[in-house]
Design a protein around this motif. Structure first.
Motif: not given
Ligand code: GLN
Length: 295
Positions: A102, A194-198, A210, A217-218, A248
């Motif tokens: 991204r 930039n780990p998964p962070y959702i 998505l 990865a999300l 991130e």
């Molecule tokens: N930024 C991404 C998104 O919101 C998520 C990527 C992530 O989790 N590292 O689509």
């Protein structure tokens, strides 16, 4: 359009309208995607396409174009259909085994580059490299830096290695690892991720691009912070004295990430906004002046 499309240009316009209707793309985006799909079907550059827009689209090319267009109309990300995505000026192969890089992540690359003098042999770790975006962008701009890029997905690592080879970038070493688990005792000047962070329950995971990307990865647990917690907890033994951790995160996670960093004993914590004005990257430093364990 009120007649059957014949020329390349007519096919492009027809596809553009379908993309606007099915995916709610704006007209400019839809035009760009229609052209990219035509280029891929015809295996030509953009200049060729423009110069030949009043040629008829041959039957074979038409069939190939329809196949690609249908995949896109069904929601598959354009990057997976084309097989690549540009990131920080690099053309990166991407597959459904890798997150699609991204523009927001360019903020992390910029933050890292700002800490790396041009001619110094700094050691950098990229955790969860995916297609290799962060590691390769940094390595490309800092040829004296030594990077290690890890991922828990062997398939993603294969793509990242292919990207390094295609781009002739030799200062990145790739390793299969679940975060720090198989990294030998070693300290880095910079640790980037930039780990998964959702949040696992976030409905965006069932929408748009998505849906097609690797969930590992999300998503990261109920508050999206499971992986960030692991990274922040374990990072100190892998950071050189005065070394930086740069993560991130989601637009609303800056405070939580900063708190985790402070709890771990990191200092000089600062958050950086992305180009959209959202909090996106938080950085923090190992306060030690001299290392007590391995170097
Ligand atoms: N930024 C991404 C998104 O919101 C998520 C990527 C992530 O989790 N590292 O689509």
């Amino acid at each position: 359009m009120n007649h059957t499309p014949i020329t390349i240009r007519e096919h492009g316009l027809f596809a553009q309208q379908q993309l606007i209707q099915s995916l709610a793309l704006d007209s400019h985006e839809a035009q760009l995607e229609a052209q990219l799909l035509l280029q891929t079907a015809l295996k030509v550059e953009r200049a060729w396409l423009i110069a030949h827009e009043i040629d008829a689209l041959g039957a074979n090319n038409h069939a190939e174009f329809q196949t690609l267009l249908l995949r896109r109309l069904q929601g598959e990300p354009i990057a997976y259909i084309l097989g690549y995505r540009e990131f920080y000026g690099l053309k990166l192969c991407v597959t459904p085994d890798t997150l699609i890089p991204r523009p927001d992540t360019e903020t992390l690359v910029e933050a890292a580059l700002a800490k790396i003098p041009l001619h110094t042999k700094v050691e950098i770790l990229d955790l969860g490299t995916g297609a290799g975006a962060i590691a390769l962008a940094v390595a490309d701009h800092r040829p004296h830096a030594q990077l290690m890029a890890i991922d828990a997905s062997e398939n993603a690592l294969t793509i990242a290695q292919k990207n390094a080879k295609n781009l002739n970038i030799a200062n990145v070493q790739f390793l299969h690892s679940d975060w720090f688990s198989t990294i030998n005792p070693k300290r880095f000047d910079l640790i980037l991720s930039n780990p998964p962070y959702i949040e696992a329950s976030d409905t965006h995971l069932q929408q748009g691009d998505l849906r097609f990307e690797p969930i590992t990865a999300l998503a990261s647990g109920p508050d999206g912070l499971d992986d960030i917690r692991r990274i922040v907890q374990d990072c100190l033994v892998y950071l050189k004295p005065q070394g930086w951790l740069m993560l991130e995160h989601g637009f609303n996670q800056a405070q939580a990430v900063a708190d985790l960093m402070a709890d771990s004993g990191l200092v000089d914590i600062a958050t950086i906004k992305d180009l959209g004005g959202n909090d996106r990257v938080t950085i923090a430093k190992n306060p030690l002046i001299v290392s007590t364990h391995w170097h």
